[in-house]
Design an enzyme around this catalytic site. Structure first.
Site, PDB file in Angstrom:
ATOM      1  N   ASN A   1      80.595  13.884  -3.401  1.00  0.00           N
ATOM      2  CA  ASN A   1      81.539  14.959  -3.721  1.00  0.00           C
ATOM      3  C   ASN A   1      82.846  14.296  -4.181  1.00  0.00           C
ATOM      4  O   ASN A   1      83.601  13.785  -3.355  1.00  0.00           O
ATOM      5  CB  ASN A   1      81.764  15.816  -2.463  1.00  0.00           C
TER       6      ASN A   1
ATOM      7  N   GLY B   1      87.281  13.360   5.808  1.00  0.00           N
ATOM      8  CA  GLY B   1      88.450  12.642   5.300  1.00  0.00           C
ATOM      9  C   GLY B   1      89.371  12.115   6.394  1.00  0.00           C
ATOM     10  O   GLY B   1      90.504  11.715   6.132  1.00  0.00           O
TER      11      GLY B   1
ATOM     12  N   LYS C   1      85.379  15.634  -5.342  1.00  0.00           N
ATOM     13  CA  LYS C   1      86.543  16.517  -5.130  1.00  0.00           C
ATOM     14  C   LYS C   1      87.412  16.523  -6.392  1.00  0.00           C
ATOM     15  O   LYS C   1      86.887  16.426  -7.493  1.00  0.00           O
ATOM     16  CB  LYS C   1      87.318  16.100  -3.887  1.00  0.00           C
TER      17      LYS C   1
ATOM     18  N   GLU D   1      78.929  19.560   8.029  1.00  0.00           N
ATOM     19  CA  GLU D   1      80.148  18.761   7.892  1.00  0.00           C
ATOM     20  C   GLU D   1      81.171  19.225   8.924  1.00  0.00           C
ATOM     21  O   GLU D   1      81.885  20.208   8.697  1.00  0.00           O
ATOM     22  CB  GLU D   1      80.743  18.947   6.497  1.00  0.00           C
TER      23      GLU D   1
HETATM   24  C1  PEP Z   1      83.308  15.948   2.082  1.00  0.00           C
HETATM   25  O1  PEP Z   1      84.406  16.376   1.814  1.00  0.00           O
HETATM   26  O2  PEP Z   1      82.279  16.549   1.724  1.00  0.00           O
HETATM   27  C2  PEP Z   1      83.252  14.706   2.861  1.00  0.00           C
HETATM   28  C3  PEP Z   1      82.179  14.454   3.571  1.00  0.00           C
HETATM   29  O3  PEP Z   1      84.352  13.898   2.796  1.00  0.00           O
HETATM   30  P1  PEP Z   1      84.547  12.450   3.458  1.00  0.00           P
HETATM   31  O4  PEP Z   1      83.259  11.698   3.272  1.00  0.00           O
HETATM   32  O5  PEP Z   1      85.684  11.837   2.702  1.00  0.00           O
HETATM   33  O6  PEP Z   1      84.853  12.682   4.901  1.00  0.00           O
END
Ligand code: PEP
Length: 253
Positions: free
Chosen positions: A12, A176, A14, A170
């Site tokens: 992702n 993050g 983003k 998640e």
């Molecule tokens: C996400 O935002 O889908 C995610 C898993 O972010 P990160 O790996 O940066 O925690």
């Protein structure tokens, strides 16, 4: 990780990467990737979809995904992008219900159910995100909240539609933040999700549903997370922006 189910690692991006940086990243991933059975999905910002489609086109087990779509097919929705538009540029997947969309853009379970319908109607596979905030986990209500997100966002689907869906667990407190769910916490929730799917549909449907873990997944913790029996891969944020890290995570799956 169960061998019967699709193993999937989705990146992702983003709101990161200029057009050129995105193209370079996709090419670097392809250069470093060894052939494997793991499906790799690059979920890019809209502006990259076409160029990344050209890069991944014809590479086996590599797919393009978007990070959102509108709930309507077309119309006067300035600035929005619809599911058929995504399909027309070569997307196969779309992330729906990411916690950042829920938090910053007010997306509700009810709205997400409509987006899921749109995506499926136009041949896109939703990567549907669920997960709790820290205070919910501390109150011991995380399993209940995730059950509610699934019921409201997905469980209106017919079994043949549900088969097209990928679920991503998640925990919001892990996204993050550098704090990862422990492999035991991830497994416990993934098992819970699979049991809910089995209860709503059939065990056979649940056994085929890929459930990804997301939240500060990196090369150093991916092997342990992915070795849990109900963890079928990952949705990767920050670490998907570095070709070397992303490829190392894919190779852990
Ligand atoms: C996400 O935002 O889908 C995610 C898993 O972010 P990160 O790996 O940066 O925690």
């Amino acid at each position: 990780m169960n061998k019967k189910r699709n193993r999937i690692v989705a990146g992702n991006w983003k709101m990161n990467m200029t057009y050129e940086d995105g193209r370079d990243l996709a090419m670097a991933i392809i250069d470093q990737l060894q052939p494997s059975e793991t499906k790799v999905v690059l979920c890019t910002p809209y502006i990259h979809l076409r160029s990344v489609a050209n890069i991944v086109n014809g590479i086996s087990n590599m797919f393009l995904g978007a990070q959102n779509c509108h709930e309507a097919e077309n119309g006067a929705y300035t600035g929005e992008i619809s599911a058929p538009m995504l399909k027309s540029v070569g997307a196969h997947y779309v992330i729906l219900g990411h916690s950042e969309r829920r938090e910053f853009f007010g997306e509700t379970d009810e709205l997400l159910a409509r987006k899921v319908d749109q995506a499926l109607q136009h041949g896109l596979k939703p990567i549907f995100c669920v997960g709790e905030k820290l205070e919910v986990r501390e109150a011991g209500k995380h399993e209940e909240l995730v059950a509610q997100q699934l019921r409201n966002g997905l469980f209106h689907l017919k079994p043949e539609q549900f088969r097209e869906v990928v679920i991503a667990y998640e925990p919001v407190w892990a996204i993050g933040t550098g704090k990862t769910a422990s492999p035991e916490q991830a497994q416990e929730m993934h098992r819970h999700i699979r049991a809910l799917v089995a209860k709503k549909y059939k065990q056979e449907v649940a056994d085929m549903t890929s459930i990804l873990y997301g939240g500060s997944c990196k090369p150093s913790n991916a092997v342990e997370l992915f070795s849990q029996p109900d963890v079928d891969g990952g949705l990767i944020g920050g670490a998907s922006l570095q070709a070397g890290d992303f490829v190392a995570i894919i190779q852990s799956a």
